[in-house]
Design a protein around this motif. Structure first.
Motif, PDB file in Angstrom:
ATOM      1  N   ILE A  20      12.984  56.994  -5.337  1.00 25.95           N
ATOM      2  CA  ILE A  20      13.208  57.429  -7.022  1.00 25.95           C
ATOM      3  C   ILE A  20      14.523  56.913  -7.821  1.00 25.95           C
ATOM      4  CG2 ILE A  20      13.702  60.093  -7.236  1.00 25.95           C
ATOM      5  CD1 ILE A  20      12.628  60.408  -4.194  1.00 25.95           C
ATOM      6  N   LYS A  21      13.651  56.921  -9.087  1.00 30.15           N
ATOM      7  CA  LYS A  21      14.822  56.672  -9.810  1.00 30.15           C
ATOM      8  C   LYS A  21      13.977  57.787 -11.336  1.00 30.15           C
ATOM      9  CE  LYS A  21      13.453  51.532  -9.662  1.00 30.15           C
ATOM     10  NZ  LYS A  21      13.744  50.637  -9.914  1.00 30.15           N
ATOM     11  N   GLU A  22      15.193  58.206 -11.923  1.00 33.33           N
ATOM     12  CA  GLU A  22      15.214  59.425 -13.145  1.00 33.33           C
ATOM     13  C   GLU A  22      14.902  58.161 -14.170  1.00 33.33           C
ATOM     14  OE1 GLU A  22      19.376  59.832 -14.061  1.00 33.33           O
ATOM     15  OE2 GLU A  22      19.308  61.285 -12.605  1.00 33.33           O
ATOM     16  N   PRO A  23      14.048  58.844 -15.460  1.00 36.34           N
ATOM     17  CA  PRO A  23      13.669  57.914 -16.389  1.00 36.34           C
ATOM     18  C   PRO A  23      14.448  57.202 -16.804  1.00 36.34           C
ATOM     19  CG  PRO A  23      13.306  61.122 -16.123  1.00 36.34           C
ATOM     20  CD  PRO A  23      14.086  60.562 -14.954  1.00 36.34           C
ATOM     21  N   TRP A  24      13.932  56.703 -17.406  1.00 31.57           N
ATOM     22  CA  TRP A  24      14.261  55.130 -18.364  1.00 31.57           C
ATOM     23  C   TRP A  24      15.315  56.141 -19.328  1.00 31.57           C
ATOM     24  CZ3 TRP A  24      13.307  52.512 -22.451  1.00 31.57           C
ATOM     25  CH2 TRP A  24      14.030  51.142 -23.021  1.00 31.57           C
ATOM     26  N   LEU A  25      16.426  55.512 -19.717  1.00 32.46           N
ATOM     27  CA  LEU A  25      16.201  56.612 -21.317  1.00 32.46           C
ATOM     28  C   LEU A  25      17.349  54.930 -21.927  1.00 32.46           C
ATOM     29  CD1 LEU A  25      17.902  59.620 -21.122  1.00 32.46           C
ATOM     30  CD2 LEU A  25      15.523  59.120 -21.941  1.00 32.46           C
ATOM     31  N   PRO A  26      17.012  54.386 -23.589  1.00 32.91           N
ATOM     32  CA  PRO A  26      17.798  53.781 -23.832  1.00 32.91           C
ATOM     33  C   PRO A  26      19.261  53.294 -23.851  1.00 32.91           C
ATOM     34  CG  PRO A  26      16.720  54.318 -26.116  1.00 32.91           C
ATOM     35  CD  PRO A  26      15.891  54.963 -24.216  1.00 32.91           C
ATOM     36  N   ASP A  27      20.190  54.956 -23.840  1.00 32.98           N
ATOM     37  CA  ASP A  27      21.655  54.532 -23.486  1.00 32.98           C
ATOM     38  C   ASP A  27      21.778  54.803 -22.185  1.00 32.98           C
ATOM     39  OD1 ASP A  27      20.995  56.795 -23.433  1.00 32.98           O
ATOM     40  OD2 ASP A  27      21.989  57.953 -25.178  1.00 32.98           O
ATOM     41  N   GLY A  28      20.730  55.577 -21.440  1.00 32.37           N
ATOM     42  CA  GLY A  28      21.510  55.529 -19.767  1.00 32.37           C
ATOM     43  C   GLY A  28      22.241  57.211 -20.070  1.00 32.37           C
ATOM     44  N   GLY A  29      22.485  57.281 -21.213  1.00 31.55           N
ATOM     45  CA  GLY A  29      22.857  59.262 -20.752  1.00 31.55           C
ATOM     46  C   GLY A  29      22.242  59.934 -20.209  1.00 31.55           C
ATOM     47  N   ILE A  30      22.751  61.405 -20.303  1.00 35.49           N
ATOM     48  CA  ILE A  30      22.705  62.163 -19.894  1.00 35.49           C
ATOM     49  C   ILE A  30      21.664  63.339 -20.466  1.00 35.49           C
ATOM     50  CG2 ILE A  30      22.677  64.871 -18.449  1.00 35.49           C
ATOM     51  CD1 ILE A  30      23.310  61.617 -16.847  1.00 35.49           C
ATOM     52  N   THR A  31      20.467  64.011 -19.747  1.00 40.31           N
ATOM     53  CA  THR A  31      19.598  64.530 -21.781  1.00 40.31           C
ATOM     54  C   THR A  31      18.734  65.679 -20.452  1.00 40.31           C
ATOM     55  OG1 THR A  31      17.487  63.783 -20.840  1.00 40.31           O
ATOM     56  CG2 THR A  31      18.448  62.208 -22.202  1.00 40.31           C
ATOM     57  N   VAL A  32      18.357  66.728 -21.297  1.00 36.41           N
ATOM     58  CA  VAL A  32      17.637  68.000 -20.755  1.00 36.41           C
ATOM     59  C   VAL A  32      16.669  67.332 -19.357  1.00 36.41           C
ATOM     60  CG1 VAL A  32      17.965  69.319 -22.265  1.00 36.41           C
ATOM     61  CG2 VAL A  32      15.797  68.449 -22.577  1.00 36.41           C
ATOM     62  N   LEU A  33      16.305  66.257 -19.163  1.00 35.77           N
ATOM     63  CA  LEU A  33      15.352  65.833 -18.171  1.00 35.77           C
ATOM     64  C   LEU A  33      16.395  65.480 -16.831  1.00 35.77           C
ATOM     65  CD1 LEU A  33      13.264  62.899 -20.242  1.00 35.77           C
ATOM     66  CD2 LEU A  33      12.210  65.490 -19.476  1.00 35.77           C
ATOM     67  N   ASN A  34      17.375  65.557 -17.159  1.00 36.19           N
ATOM     68  CA  ASN A  34      17.873  65.165 -15.852  1.00 36.19           C
ATOM     69  C   ASN A  34      18.554  65.810 -14.842  1.00 36.19           C
ATOM     70  OD1 ASN A  34      19.409  62.977 -18.278  1.00 36.19           O
ATOM     71  ND2 ASN A  34      18.123  61.895 -16.524  1.00 36.19           N
ATOM     72  N   ASP A  35      19.104  66.713 -15.823  1.00 34.48           N
ATOM     73  CA  ASP A  35      19.673  68.219 -14.601  1.00 34.48           C
ATOM     74  C   ASP A  35      19.104  69.608 -14.845  1.00 34.48           C
ATOM     75  OD1 ASP A  35      20.249  69.501 -17.120  1.00 34.48           O
ATOM     76  OD2 ASP A  35      22.696  68.662 -17.147  1.00 34.48           O
ATOM     77  N   ARG A  36      18.068  69.883 -15.882  1.00 34.39           N
ATOM     78  CA  ARG A  36      17.714  71.249 -15.325  1.00 34.39           C
ATOM     79  C   ARG A  36      15.858  71.239 -15.108  1.00 34.39           C
ATOM     80  NH1 ARG A  36      19.511  73.024 -21.666  1.00 34.39           N
ATOM     81  NH2 ARG A  36      21.393  72.237 -21.736  1.00 34.39           N
ATOM     82  N   MET A  37      15.640  72.615 -14.852  1.00 33.77           N
ATOM     83  CA  MET A  37      14.672  72.944 -13.977  1.00 33.77           C
ATOM     84  C   MET A  37      12.730  72.537 -14.848  1.00 33.77           C
ATOM     85  SD  MET A  37      13.109  75.992 -11.703  1.00 33.77           S
ATOM     86  CE  MET A  37      12.473  77.681 -13.510  1.00 33.77           C
ATOM     87  N   VAL A  38      12.168  71.188 -14.269  1.00 34.90           N
ATOM     88  CA  VAL A  38      11.418  71.491 -15.006  1.00 34.90           C
ATOM     89  C   VAL A  38      10.410  72.010 -13.804  1.00 34.90           C
ATOM     90  CG1 VAL A  38       9.767  69.421 -14.746  1.00 34.90           C
ATOM     91  CG2 VAL A  38      11.944  68.711 -15.368  1.00 34.90           C
ATOM     92  N   THR A  39       9.250  72.468 -15.576  1.00 32.24           N
ATOM     93  CA  THR A  39       8.258  73.407 -14.660  1.00 32.24           C
ATOM     94  C   THR A  39       6.898  73.110 -14.949  1.00 32.24           C
ATOM     95  OG1 THR A  39       8.243  74.877 -16.470  1.00 32.24           O
ATOM     96  CG2 THR A  39       9.064  75.844 -14.555  1.00 32.24           C
ATOM     97  N   GLY A  40       6.568  71.598 -15.804  1.00 34.10           N
ATOM     98  CA  GLY A  40       5.073  71.581 -16.229  1.00 34.10           C
ATOM     99  C   GLY A  40       5.370  69.911 -16.654  1.00 34.10           C
ATOM    100  N   ILE A  41       4.788  69.283 -16.467  1.00 34.99           N
ATOM    101  CA  ILE A  41       4.139  67.999 -16.745  1.00 34.99           C
ATOM    102  C   ILE A  41       2.976  67.653 -16.952  1.00 34.99           C
ATOM    103  CG2 ILE A  41       4.490  65.336 -15.739  1.00 34.99           C
ATOM    104  CD1 ILE A  41       6.343  66.790 -13.098  1.00 34.99           C
ATOM    105  N   ALA A  42       2.510  66.435 -18.002  1.00 36.85           N
ATOM    106  CA  ALA A  42       0.970  66.157 -18.511  1.00 36.85           C
ATOM    107  C   ALA A  42       1.562  64.847 -18.957  1.00 36.85           C
ATOM    108  CB  ALA A  42       0.913  67.495 -19.751  1.00 36.85           C
ATOM    109  N   GLU A  43       0.429  64.590 -19.153  1.00 36.71           N
ATOM    110  CA  GLU A  43      -0.188  63.071 -19.871  1.00 36.71           C
ATOM    111  C   GLU A  43      -0.704  62.618 -21.009  1.00 36.71           C
ATOM    112  OE1 GLU A  43      -0.776  58.350 -18.129  1.00 36.71           O
ATOM    113  OE2 GLU A  43      -0.699  60.110 -16.901  1.00 36.71           O
ATOM    114  N   ASP A  44      -0.053  62.295 -21.763  1.00 32.36           N
ATOM    115  CA  ASP A  44      -1.539  62.157 -22.983  1.00 32.36           C
ATOM    116  C   ASP A  44      -1.678  60.744 -22.722  1.00 32.36           C
ATOM    117  OD1 ASP A  44       0.517  59.737 -23.411  1.00 32.36           O
ATOM    118  OD2 ASP A  44       1.027  61.077 -25.557  1.00 32.36           O
ATOM    119  N   GLU A  45      -2.933  59.940 -23.808  1.00 32.76           N
ATOM    120  CA  GLU A  45      -3.370  59.285 -23.402  1.00 32.76           C
ATOM    121  C   GLU A  45      -3.068  57.557 -23.352  1.00 32.76           C
ATOM    122  OE1 GLU A  45      -5.133  58.747 -28.320  1.00 32.76           O
ATOM    123  OE2 GLU A  45      -6.517  59.171 -26.597  1.00 32.76           O
ATOM    124  N   LYS A  46      -2.122  57.000 -23.986  1.00 35.69           N
ATOM    125  CA  LYS A  46      -0.639  56.443 -23.732  1.00 35.69           C
ATOM    126  C   LYS A  46      -0.136  56.982 -23.315  1.00 35.69           C
ATOM    127  CE  LYS A  46      -0.965  56.912 -29.097  1.00 35.69           C
ATOM    128  NZ  LYS A  46       0.632  56.610 -30.406  1.00 35.69           N
TER     129      LYS A  46
END
Length: 331
Positions: free
Chosen positions: A80-106
């Protein structure tokens, strides 16, 4: 064990224990007998940031993304890995409640963060852009998004708790409310589930209007109600599934179904021994329905035999680690 508020029934002020996220590998091992099901657990010791998972998404590359109470992570089958970020920093993706995920054609991800907003994550360069957030004027609805769904044309649907449905046009980069006139963006409208058919028709589940369907061919909305004689009027529809040429609805008071071209009233499905289970998730596995419940564990229902099997917390190796299942997912 951590105590936490229950956002699914957000109008209640009560607290409850968060027992399970549930995503498990279910190993049939060539057996058709339910008592031989084996469950492998993925949890905190394996790198999951929180043991409560609200959404699971498998991307076009085969990776599985978990939206947890404390961030978004990716599972490659081994780690299990956290999303890759170029600066390795902490964002809202790291420590808050995720309720939805969708994916585009790319292959990039749209992610809804409870209390923050909706973000676009470019998995290839690690960039993160806010499509709308708590700092965007006049768009406070986007801090209460409960479900995301991607349409075939690349448009994004966002179902909220309290403000109805919103539509994102990625080409013009604009949001529109009340995409369907019969489903207004009204302050009391709680959208808990959205599913899209192959022809582009859209099913919605809301606390106030029950089950509704927007037809891609006519542009009109149809509504289905639950038999008021057999259920508390305050029931909540948590999930929608397609199976055996029918629509199946998991609610806070049991399982219901609708066969196409029949009555506008949803039929109660009798689950022998389980009169009114709170069903949080429904998936199809072969010719059966798997039901994730709050308290009864995993129920496996056969629409052909009308028999229901139960798998609940056992405390044994290979058994379920809890009787509360928020999410089921078929890889």
């Amino acid at each position: 064990m951590k105590r936490c508020t229950n956002p699914i029934h957000h109008q209640s002020s009560r607290f409850r224990l968060c027992f399970l996220w549930l995503f498990v590998y279910i190993l049939l091992q060539g057996s058709a007998y339910p008592n031989e099901l084996k469950f492998n657990q993925i949890s905190l010791p394996h790198g999951l940031p929180n043991s409560t998972v609200f959404v699971i998404h498998q991307d076009r590359h085969g990776f599985i993304w978990f939206g947890t109470r404390e961030g978004l992570v990716r599972y490659d089958g081994l780690q299990i890995k956290e999303p890759w970020l170029p600066d390795g920093g902490i964002t809202v993706l790291n420590d808050r409640m995720v309720t939805g995920i969708a994916e585009d054609e790319k292959g990039n991800l749209f992610v809804s963060i409870w209390g923050s907003g909706i973000y676009y994550y470019n998995r290839y360069n690690g960039s993160l852009a806010a499509l709308c957030d708590d700092h965007t004027g006049g768009q406070q609805w986007c801090t209460r998004v409960w479900v995301l769904r991607m349409m075939a044309d690349g448009a994004l649907l966002a179902g909220t708790l309290g403000s109805g449905v919103f539509f994102y046009d990625p080409f013009n980069q604009t949001w529109k409310s009340a995409i369907v006139q019969q489903l207004p963006d009204d302050p009391g409208l709680n959208i808990r589930a959205i599913e899209i058919e192959h022809d582009g028709s859209i099913w919605f589940a809301s606390d106030e209007k029950g089950l509704s369907r927007w037809s891609s061919s006519t542009g009109k909305m149809d509504f289905w109600t639950i038999d008021e004689n057999s259920i508390n009027k305050k029931q909540i529809i948590n999930t929608i599934a397609f199976h055996d040429q029918s629509i199946w609805v998991g609610s806070s008071s049991g399982l219901y179904m609708h066969r196409y071209h029949h009555s506008k009233v949803l039929e109660k499905v009798p689950l022998k021994g389980f009169p009114a289970p709170d069903i949080r998730s429904v998936i199809t596995v072969g010719d059966k329905l798997w039901l994730g419940t709050d308290g009864y564990g995993l129920l496996i229902y056969s629409s052909k035999t009308n028999l229901t099997e139960q798998h609940t917390f056992s405390g044994k190796v290979g058994g379920l680690s809890s009787s509360v299942i928020f999410k089921l997912f078929m890889s």
